[in-house]
Motif scaffolding. Structure first.
Motif, PDB file in Angstrom:
ATOM      1  N   VAL A  11      10.132   5.563  15.717  1.00 37.97           N
ATOM      2  CA  VAL A  11      11.146   5.669  13.886  1.00 37.97           C
ATOM      3  C   VAL A  11      11.973   5.393  13.925  1.00 37.97           C
ATOM      4  O   VAL A  11      12.700   5.336  14.340  1.00 37.97           O
ATOM      5  CB  VAL A  11      10.621   7.431  13.797  1.00 37.97           C
ATOM      6  N   VAL A  12      11.682   3.842  13.020  1.00 39.12           N
ATOM      7  CA  VAL A  12      12.665   2.762  12.747  1.00 39.12           C
ATOM      8  C   VAL A  12      13.652   3.186  12.108  1.00 39.12           C
ATOM      9  O   VAL A  12      14.517   2.937  11.337  1.00 39.12           O
ATOM     10  CB  VAL A  12      12.787   1.560  13.406  1.00 39.12           C
ATOM     11  N   ALA A  13      12.739   4.076  11.155  1.00 37.10           N
ATOM     12  CA  ALA A  13      13.379   4.724   9.916  1.00 37.10           C
ATOM     13  C   ALA A  13      12.407   5.671   9.282  1.00 37.10           C
ATOM     14  O   ALA A  13      11.187   5.275   9.045  1.00 37.10           O
ATOM     15  CB  ALA A  13      13.165   3.335   8.610  1.00 37.10           C
ATOM     16  N   LEU A  14      12.580   6.315   8.190  1.00 39.88           N
ATOM     17  CA  LEU A  14      12.161   7.658   7.155  1.00 39.88           C
ATOM     18  C   LEU A  14      12.153   7.732   6.127  1.00 39.88           C
ATOM     19  O   LEU A  14      13.792   8.109   5.651  1.00 39.88           O
ATOM     20  CB  LEU A  14      11.558   8.461   8.246  1.00 39.88           C
ATOM     21  N   ASP A  15      11.510   6.831   4.953  1.00 39.51           N
ATOM     22  CA  ASP A  15      12.472   7.527   3.668  1.00 39.51           C
ATOM     23  C   ASP A  15      11.126   7.392   2.385  1.00 39.51           C
ATOM     24  O   ASP A  15      10.076   6.912   2.965  1.00 39.51           O
ATOM     25  CB  ASP A  15      13.334   6.359   3.362  1.00 39.51           C
ATOM     26  N   THR A  16      11.423   7.480   1.007  1.00 40.16           N
ATOM     27  CA  THR A  16      10.847   6.961   0.276  1.00 40.16           C
ATOM     28  C   THR A  16      11.249   5.891   0.443  1.00 40.16           C
ATOM     29  O   THR A  16      11.637   4.708   1.037  1.00 40.16           O
ATOM     30  CB  THR A  16      11.755   7.666  -0.939  1.00 40.16           C
ATOM     31  N   PRO A  17       9.189   4.805  -0.305  1.00 42.40           N
ATOM     32  CA  PRO A  17       9.263   3.654  -0.363  1.00 42.40           C
ATOM     33  C   PRO A  17      10.516   2.588  -1.159  1.00 42.40           C
ATOM     34  O   PRO A  17      11.091   1.711  -0.699  1.00 42.40           O
ATOM     35  CB  PRO A  17       8.086   3.245  -1.363  1.00 42.40           C
ATOM     36  N   ALA A  18      10.986   4.248  -2.318  1.00 46.93           N
ATOM     37  CA  ALA A  18      11.682   3.032  -3.084  1.00 46.93           C
ATOM     38  C   ALA A  18      13.236   2.669  -2.544  1.00 46.93           C
ATOM     39  O   ALA A  18      14.100   1.694  -2.000  1.00 46.93           O
ATOM     40  CB  ALA A  18      12.011   3.959  -4.075  1.00 46.93           C
ATOM     41  N   GLU A  22       0.953  -0.813  -0.315  1.00 46.25           N
ATOM     42  CA  GLU A  22      -0.212   0.267  -0.015  1.00 46.25           C
ATOM     43  C   GLU A  22       1.137   1.109  -0.005  1.00 46.25           C
ATOM     44  O   GLU A  22       1.076   2.016  -0.839  1.00 46.25           O
ATOM     45  CB  GLU A  22      -1.202  -0.015   1.282  1.00 46.25           C
ATOM     46  N   ALA A  23       1.888   1.303   0.573  1.00 47.38           N
ATOM     47  CA  ALA A  23       2.755   2.303   1.246  1.00 47.38           C
ATOM     48  C   ALA A  23       3.793   2.418  -0.200  1.00 47.38           C
ATOM     49  O   ALA A  23       3.329   4.087  -0.993  1.00 47.38           O
ATOM     50  CB  ALA A  23       3.721   1.718   1.977  1.00 47.38           C
ATOM     51  N   GLU A  24       4.286   1.510  -0.900  1.00 46.58           N
ATOM     52  CA  GLU A  24       5.069   1.805  -2.617  1.00 46.58           C
ATOM     53  C   GLU A  24       4.143   2.078  -3.068  1.00 46.58           C
ATOM     54  O   GLU A  24       4.563   2.798  -3.749  1.00 46.58           O
ATOM     55  CB  GLU A  24       4.839  -0.131  -2.909  1.00 46.58           C
ATOM     56  N   ARG A  25       2.700   1.937  -3.704  1.00 45.77           N
ATOM     57  CA  ARG A  25       1.605   2.008  -4.184  1.00 45.77           C
ATOM     58  C   ARG A  25       1.354   4.014  -4.289  1.00 45.77           C
ATOM     59  O   ARG A  25       1.525   4.388  -5.004  1.00 45.77           O
ATOM     60  CB  ARG A  25       1.167   1.670  -4.386  1.00 45.77           C
ATOM     61  N   LEU A  26       1.228   3.990  -3.096  1.00 43.13           N
ATOM     62  CA  LEU A  26       0.324   5.738  -2.269  1.00 43.13           C
ATOM     63  C   LEU A  26       1.000   5.900  -1.964  1.00 43.13           C
ATOM     64  O   LEU A  26       1.356   7.519  -2.682  1.00 43.13           O
ATOM     65  CB  LEU A  26      -0.871   5.279  -1.157  1.00 43.13           C
ATOM     66  N   CYS A  27       2.591   5.919  -1.273  1.00 41.14           N
ATOM     67  CA  CYS A  27       3.198   7.414  -0.010  1.00 41.14           C
ATOM     68  C   CYS A  27       3.780   7.812  -0.810  1.00 41.14           C
ATOM     69  O   CYS A  27       5.422   7.304  -1.623  1.00 41.14           O
ATOM     70  CB  CYS A  27       3.397   6.721   1.075  1.00 41.14           C
ATOM     71  N   ASP A  28       4.156   8.899  -0.801  1.00 35.86           N
ATOM     72  CA  ASP A  28       5.819   9.937  -0.692  1.00 35.86           C
ATOM     73  C   ASP A  28       7.166   9.680  -0.262  1.00 35.86           C
ATOM     74  O   ASP A  28       7.681   9.488  -0.393  1.00 35.86           O
ATOM     75  CB  ASP A  28       5.150  11.642  -0.883  1.00 35.86           C
ATOM     76  N   ARG A  29       6.182  10.120   1.243  1.00 34.46           N
ATOM     77  CA  ARG A  29       7.397   9.144   2.121  1.00 34.46           C
ATOM     78  C   ARG A  29       6.706   8.295   2.770  1.00 34.46           C
ATOM     79  O   ARG A  29       5.468   8.119   3.331  1.00 34.46           O
ATOM     80  CB  ARG A  29       8.143  10.454   2.755  1.00 34.46           C
ATOM     81  N   VAL A  30       7.723   7.167   3.680  1.00 37.88           N
ATOM     82  CA  VAL A  30       7.136   6.511   4.672  1.00 37.88           C
ATOM     83  C   VAL A  30       7.755   6.759   5.684  1.00 37.88           C
ATOM     84  O   VAL A  30       8.739   6.642   6.472  1.00 37.88           O
ATOM     85  CB  VAL A  30       7.180   4.845   4.834  1.00 37.88           C
ATOM     86  N   ALA A  31       7.511   6.399   7.419  1.00 35.94           N
ATOM     87  CA  ALA A  31       7.909   6.342   8.564  1.00 35.94           C
ATOM     88  C   ALA A  31       7.344   4.691   9.008  1.00 35.94           C
ATOM     89  O   ALA A  31       6.390   4.213   9.204  1.00 35.94           O
ATOM     90  CB  ALA A  31       7.490   7.297   9.477  1.00 35.94           C
ATOM     91  N   VAL A  32       8.299   3.959   9.114  1.00 35.68           N
ATOM     92  CA  VAL A  32       8.463   2.833   9.993  1.00 35.68           C
ATOM     93  C   VAL A  32       8.432   3.343  11.403  1.00 35.68           C
ATOM     94  O   VAL A  32       9.825   3.274  11.702  1.00 35.68           O
ATOM     95  CB  VAL A  32       9.462   1.712   9.186  1.00 35.68           C
ATOM     96  N   ILE A  33       6.921   2.936  11.924  1.00 38.08           N
ATOM     97  CA  ILE A  33       7.388   2.625  13.774  1.00 38.08           C
ATOM     98  C   ILE A  33       7.187   1.979  14.013  1.00 38.08           C
ATOM     99  O   ILE A  33       6.427   0.827  13.591  1.00 38.08           O
ATOM    100  CB  ILE A  33       5.861   3.714  13.934  1.00 38.08           C
ATOM    101  N   ASP A  34       7.823   1.312  15.088  1.00 41.14           N
ATOM    102  CA  ASP A  34       7.739  -0.115  16.125  1.00 41.14           C
ATOM    103  C   ASP A  34       9.025   0.201  17.490  1.00 41.14           C
ATOM    104  O   ASP A  34       9.323   1.048  17.607  1.00 41.14           O
ATOM    105  CB  ASP A  34       9.168  -0.839  15.478  1.00 41.14           C
ATOM    106  N   ARG A  35       8.107  -0.066  17.696  1.00 36.14           N
ATOM    107  CA  ARG A  35       7.541  -0.706  20.198  1.00 36.14           C
ATOM    108  C   ARG A  35       7.596   0.878  19.951  1.00 36.14           C
ATOM    109  O   ARG A  35       8.678   1.717  20.444  1.00 36.14           O
ATOM    110  CB  ARG A  35       9.316  -1.159  20.453  1.00 36.14           C
TER     111      ARG A  35
END
Lengths: 324, 245
Positions: A207-214, A191-204
């Motif tokens: 924010v453990v990662a923040l970048d463009t999906p590619a 979903e994120a790959e298709r729609l998002c300009d940028r993504v923040a991955v949250i765990d516990r």
């Protein structure tokens, strides 16, 4: 100026810190994804941003306003589609949109919105009789009816079948470039790959990662996966000891091996030396899903390193040089 | 259209689409009142009923029946379901306060109840029944009784999270309330101790006050105070305990 600015957000429930210093900012018109496994703190984060929960620390600004104030102007500027929120069974699509448009000072034309979301034919259909995809599209419509600057969409496609999911994605793709800033909560990488300009991955709660999906997918050295059916008996222990191999397992007669980029050729050569041929070979490139797994596992390993818990070492060993 | 009007209209439509509720809460007591009024002999004063006629004793029970169903069965059911479904939470995300929905529900309940009340007074009068002798007292007693009933209903909606439990409890309270109001044993026929208990329930106090007003007196202070007391206490508790999600 950022449309959404979150700095060091913290939320504590009793002894448990659910959101632990989350920071990110979203530009006007951007589609920003918040991803993470279940229970990572995604919903709590967006509910703090949406002014539905009181934060315990940090600062939030949405369109220049603090959600803690929760004034009328804030509600006009922000539309929220909540996870698992239903409408009365007997309320029709048109009635719901008409009712909710009466709450705002400058609503969108609900007739135009209904067409745009492909619900024109369902205008007189009761909520209880809509399909899952139609219900979700109506939910998006209700989040957009007030003509907001920012819309938060929480777990929009969870529980939908693949057709309905693509239907909702198509709608969100149409919204791109209409100026509305979208904050999308999901646990689907696709979903994120298709729609998002940028993504923040949250765990516990972090924010453990923040970048463009590619870039997120490219930055992760996830394992290559291969699977095959050997022509004869194989020595899995010997296979495991190959330098390119990380893990060997088997289901039925099919053998799965994960390892570095070279794992496929290394395994085939080694087996060939023992006179075993490889049939029905399949090799998978790491995709965004693997990146997601690697990122969140890596965060787990970091947590384990901070407070040693046994059993986490395998995750760290399987993911050399993980992404931060 | 203002948000308030839109909300009341919308909730009204949804109520009408629930025909079971409408029949049980409005048409049934309305029909019962009209049929009762048409039976000869219900007007004769009876010594068993302390000199009152059967109709005089029974009309207040039927009048409050409508409000009792709407307030104690329908209202908690609708509100707890809305909470379960996330409708109340969704309203929190809009510029209107979710309290608007509560207000719309109360207004709608009162509207339906008052329309029924008017019909229950006018139609029997047209076919020859006597209207309440002290109409202002009747209206005051009705509103006070309505307040106490709605307060009890709101308290049920505040106490229970689960819609099915709330509806079940509401039904139980409804039957207890109607028992003390004299649906099965009319208040003048109750043993003294039972009537005393009845005096202190919203249903019993409302019936007593409406009966007094029907025969031309002002209700006893006790009954007015009981209704107001229930109204105040339940309203305060409901406001304190109500949760939006």
């Amino acid at each position: 100026m950022a449309m959404i600015d979150v700095r060091d957000l913290r939320k504590v429930y009793g002894p448990k810190t659910v959101v632990d210093g989350v920071s990110f900012s979203v530009q006007p018109g951007e589609i920003f994804g918040i991803l993470g496994p279940n229970g990572a703190g995604k919903t709590t984060t967006v509910e703090c941003i949406g002014g539905l929960r009181r934060r315990d620390g940090g600062s939030i600004s949405v369109a220049g306003m603090d959600p803690a104030g929760e004034g009328k102007a804030f509600r006009e500027a922000l539309g929220i589609q909540l996870q698992e929120s239903r409408l009365p069974e007997k309320q029709t699509v048109a009635e719901a949109l008409q009712l909710y448009s009466s709450f705002y000072s400058r609503p969108r034309d609900w007739r135009e919105l209904i067409e745009r979301l492909g619900l024109g034919a369902q205008a007189r259909t009761a909520f209880g009789k809509l399909s899952g995809g139609q219900k979700q599209r109506l939910s998006v419509a209700l989040a957009l009816i007030g003509n907001p600057k920012v819309a938060i969409l929480d777990e929009l496609t969870t529980g939908l079948d693949p057709t309905a999911r693509r239907e909702v994605w198509g709608l969100l793709e149409d919204l791109k470039g209409t100026g509305v800033t979208l904050l999308l909560v999901s646990h689907f990488m696709e979903e994120a790959e298709r729609l998002c300009d940028r993504v923040a991955v949250i765990d516990r709660g972090r924010v453990v990662a923040l970048d463009t999906p590619a870039d997120l997918a490219a930055g992760v050295q996830a394992d290559q996966r291969m699977s095959f059916i050997p022509s004869g008996r194989i020595d899995t222990v010997a296979l495991q000891q190959l330098p390119d191999v990380h893990q060997v397992s088997s289901t039925g007669e099919r053998v799965q091996v994960t390892g570095t980029d070279n794992v496929a050729s290394a395994v085939i050569i080694a087996l060939h030396e023992h006179g075993v041929a490889v049939r029905k070979l399949r090799v998978d490139q790491p995709n965004l899903d693997d990146a997601f797994v690697a990122i969140t596992r890596n965060a787990e390993a970091d947590a384990a390193a901070a407070q040693p818990i046994p059993d986490q070492s395998t995750a760290a060993a399987a993911l050399p040089g993980g992404h931060r | 259209m203002s948000a308030m009007t839109a909300m009341i209209k919308s909730e009204g439509k949804l109520l009408v689409r629930n025909p079971g509720v409408m029949v049980w809460s409005t048409i049934l007591p309305l029909a019962a009142t009209i049929i009762l009024a048409a039976i000869p002999g219900v007007w004769a004063p009876s010594d068993d009923l302390g000199g009152l006629s059967f109709f005089e004793v029974y009309r207040p029970v039927l009048v409050m029946f409508v409000l009792a169903i709407l307030a104690m069965q329908v209202l908690p059911d609708v509100l707890t379901r809305y909470r379960e479904m996330g409708v109340l939470k969704r309203l929190r995300t809009t510029p209107v306060a979710p309290g608007l929905l509560l207000f719309a529900q109360l207004a709608l309940t009162l509207l339906v109840a008052v329309v029924c009340l008017v019909l229950m007074l006018v139609i029997p009068t047209l076919i020859g029944a006597e209207p309440p002798q002290n109409l202002p007292a009747f209206i005051v007693a009705y509103l006070l009784g309505g307040w106490s009933f709605l307060g009890v209903g709101m308290l049920i909606a505040s106490l229970f999270r689960n819609a099915k439990v709330a509806a079940g409890f509401g039904t139980l309270v409804f039957f207890v309330m109607q028992f003390f109001a004299g649906l099965w044993i009319q208040r003048p026929l109750m043993p003294g101790w039972l009537r005393t208990v009845s005096d202190y329930t919203p249903g019993g106090a409302a019936t007593a006050a409406l009966t007094d007003a029907g025969s031309g007196q002002w209700p006893q202070l006790l009954h007015m105070a009981v209704m107001a007391g229930w109204g105040i206490v339940t309203s305060l508790l409901a406001i304190r305990l109500f949760k939006w999600e």
